[in-house]
Motif scaffolding. Structure first.
Motif, PDB file in Angstrom:
ATOM      1  N   GLY A 138       0.814  -1.213   0.000  1.00 56.91           N
ATOM      2  CA  GLY A 138       0.000   0.000   0.000  1.00 56.91           C
ATOM      3  C   GLY A 138       0.845   1.259   0.000  1.00 56.91           C
ATOM      4  N   GLU A 139       1.905   1.280   0.807  1.00 54.47           N
ATOM      5  CA  GLU A 139       2.794   2.443   0.812  1.00 54.47           C
ATOM      6  C   GLU A 139       3.488   2.614  -0.539  1.00 54.47           C
ATOM      7  OE1 GLU A 139       3.921   2.199   5.583  1.00 54.47           O
ATOM      8  OE2 GLU A 139       5.188   1.232   4.055  1.00 54.47           O
ATOM      9  N   PHE A 140       3.893   1.516  -1.141  1.00 51.58           N
ATOM     10  CA  PHE A 140       4.507   1.572  -2.463  1.00 51.58           C
ATOM     11  C   PHE A 140       3.539   2.141  -3.497  1.00 51.58           C
ATOM     12  CE2 PHE A 140       4.289  -1.166  -6.322  1.00 51.58           C
ATOM     13  CZ  PHE A 140       5.256  -0.506  -7.074  1.00 51.58           C
ATOM     14  N   ARG A 184      -9.377   3.287   0.353  1.00 51.16           N
ATOM     15  CA  ARG A 184     -10.151   3.681  -0.826  1.00 51.16           C
ATOM     16  C   ARG A 184      -9.402   4.656  -1.736  1.00 51.16           C
ATOM     17  NH1 ARG A 184     -14.289   0.379  -2.169  1.00 51.16           N
ATOM     18  NH2 ARG A 184     -15.929   1.443  -3.342  1.00 51.16           N
ATOM     19  N   PRO A 185      -8.732   5.691  -1.224  1.00 48.39           N
ATOM     20  CA  PRO A 185      -8.023   6.614  -2.137  1.00 48.39           C
ATOM     21  C   PRO A 185      -6.973   5.908  -2.991  1.00 48.39           C
ATOM     22  CG  PRO A 185      -8.243   7.591   0.036  1.00 48.39           C
ATOM     23  CD  PRO A 185      -8.665   6.163   0.173  1.00 48.39           C
ATOM     24  N   ILE A 186      -6.268   4.934  -2.412  1.00 49.30           N
ATOM     25  CA  ILE A 186      -5.259   4.219  -3.191  1.00 49.30           C
ATOM     26  C   ILE A 186      -5.926   3.350  -4.248  1.00 49.30           C
ATOM     27  CG2 ILE A 186      -3.352   2.582  -3.048  1.00 49.30           C
ATOM     28  CD1 ILE A 186      -2.771   3.555  -0.278  1.00 49.30           C
ATOM     29  N   CYS A 222     -20.976   0.326  -7.600  1.00 50.58           N
ATOM     30  CA  CYS A 222     -19.673   0.486  -6.954  1.00 50.58           C
ATOM     31  C   CYS A 222     -18.820   1.463  -7.758  1.00 50.58           C
ATOM     32  CB  CYS A 222     -18.985  -0.869  -6.838  1.00 50.58           C
ATOM     33  SG  CYS A 222     -17.353  -0.790  -6.044  1.00 50.58           S
ATOM     34  N   ASP A 223     -18.212   2.444  -7.089  1.00 53.89           N
ATOM     35  CA  ASP A 223     -17.446   3.476  -7.786  1.00 53.89           C
ATOM     36  C   ASP A 223     -16.125   2.954  -8.336  1.00 53.89           C
ATOM     37  OD1 ASP A 223     -16.318   3.025  -5.366  1.00 53.89           O
ATOM     38  OD2 ASP A 223     -16.064   5.121  -4.821  1.00 53.89           O
TER      39      ASP A 223
END
Length: 453
Positions: free
Chosen positions: A323-325, A412-414, A450-451
């Protein structure tokens, strides 16, 4: 007595017969007229900014390569190539019908150079004594039909997404869709084999690149000493922009792809996981926590969250999570771009370069077999796999396992950034985006609103 002409020329001791006076005057007039003509022509060339060139009769053959906008069909670039068939070397004439777009640079390769390369390759190839295996015409026709179907799908998806082509800050037309750019450094070409390929990392690029280097007689670097040396040596197979346009038009253009999530996970495991990367973690902290708030309470809360994140990062020795990557690679004003995880549409411009062979790693057995047959490489260079990340006997990890391990924990933003960057690749090459979102738990089965879909 000296003649009038001799007196005029101030040669008092030269006697010229009277009957030669007229001939001498005519000669002087011709010389003067020729001198004035030469001076006038030179003046006009200097005024127009051109220089006179020696004219030589030459027989040329013209071929045209045009790039059109994939939606409107409007001409974007019009490249004309003049190939020498007989006579002296002749440059290529390149024209552009969009003044705002920069011109494609001119092709200056002569036919003599092409013949020299072909002779060298034929001599090297003859030593290998290639023997083509018996491939039935029906099997070849079936594979070609598959490649044509894939190309048609790409064209339809590109029109649906309104993909444009750009050069610098200029695009082919206004719009909000993705913008592709053709970069000559992303293509390798072997004129002797009449093949041009866009080879992305983590899609059998190391194996194919080593094969092309070996075929052309180039030295193949050893991977043990420097794993990036092989791709650095690919510069020997890159053509200047003046020649790339013609090769994209007349050669077998090849693009190899694999499931985007599998490729992204392979890049993370190979380049990010297993080694500390504190600069990436600090970048992630800036993206997540932002700059220091003005209020004292806000600064204290931010510092407490950052300290908690750093303690957690120390517990895993500074190795960024997936996730950080992804956050560093996709979010922010300056996302971390790299060829190892760049999407196919951004790196190889499939909407504006028509690839005659789009191979998929999932069908590599048949696709690479067809490619080796088309390039006449059978029984000379076997299909290599130099950069395997898993043993041959180990089966490939399932998509459900990858979705649970790498996508389900993402915020969600990622995930929205992941959709913006990679969903086009899923649709271009026929991979199931909606199914992956349901596997990862971010969308419920039957929920069409679903977005992320």
């Amino acid at each position: 007595m000296p003649s009038n002409v001799a007196k005029y020329l101030k040669f008092p001791y030269v006697r010229v017969p009277k009957r030669a006076n007229i001939l001498i005057l005519l000669l002087l007039l011709l010389v003067s007229a020729a001198t004035l003509s030469i001076l006038f022509i030179s003046h006009m060339h200097v005024k127009n900014g051109t220089k006179p060139k020696r004219q030589t009769a030459v027989l040329v053959q013209e071929s045209q390569f045009m790039l059109r906008d994939n939606k409107t069909g409007r001409l974007v670039w019009d490249m004309k190539e003049m190939k020498r068939l007989h006579g002296t070397r002749r440059p290529v004439h390149t024209t552009s019908r969009i003044p705002a777009m920069a011109k494609i640079v001119q092709n200056k390769r002569s036919m003599g150079a092409e013949q020299t390369n072909q002779v060298k390759f034929d001599k090297y190839f003859k030593m290998a004594d290639p023997r083509l295996p018996p491939l039935s015409p029906s099997w070849l026709a079936e594979r070609e039909a598959v490649f044509e179907q894939r190309s048609n799908r790409i064209a339809n998806v590109c029109r649906a997404y309104d993909v444009r082509i750009g050069r610098g800050n200029v695009t082919s037309r206004p719009g909000v869709g993705p913008v592709e750019r053709i970069n000559g450094d992303h293509f390798v070409s072997v004129p002797a084999l009449n093949v041009t390929a866009c080879l992305l990392a983590k899609v059998a690029s190391t194996s194919l690149l080593s094969t092309l280097l070996r075929v052309t007689g180039k030295e193949v670097p050893q991977l043990e000493g420097n794993r990036t040396s092989l791709h650095a040596a690919a510069g020997a197979l890159r053509l200047p922009p003046s020649q790339l346009g013609a090769m994209l038009h007349r050669s077998l253009t090849v693009l190899l792809v694999r499931h985007p999530l599998r490729r992204l996970v392979a890049a993370y495991r190979d380049k990010i996981a297993g080694r500390p990367n504190w600069p990436m973690l600090h970048h992630f902290e800036f993206l997540k926590f932002g700059s220091a708030p003005k209020s004292q309470l806000g600064r204290e809360l931010r510092d407490a969250e950052m300290q908690e994140h750093r303690r957690e990062a120390l517990s895993r020795d500074g190795v960024p999570t997936f996730g950080e990557f992804l956050a560093v690679a996709l979010l922010g004003d300056r996302p971390l771009r790299d060829a190892h995880w760049a999407p196919y549409w951004r790196y190889c411009a499939p909407c504006h370069v028509r690839y005659r062979m789009v191979g998929q790693l999932e069908t590599a057995g048949d696709d690479l077999r067809y490619l080796w047959h088309a390039l006449r490489l059978y029984y000379w260079v076997q299909i290599p796999w130099l950069h395997r990340s898993r043993p041959e006997q180990q089966p490939e990890e399932g998509l459900q396992s990858l979705a649970d391990t790498y996508l389900r924990p993402l915020e969600r933003p990622i995930m929205m950034a992941f959709k913006r960057e990679y969903k086009l690749d899923f649709d271009l090459f026929g991979y199931d985006w909606a199914g992956l979102m349901r596997m990862s738990g971010h969308c419920v089965i039957g929920d069409t609103g679903c977005d992320l879909l």
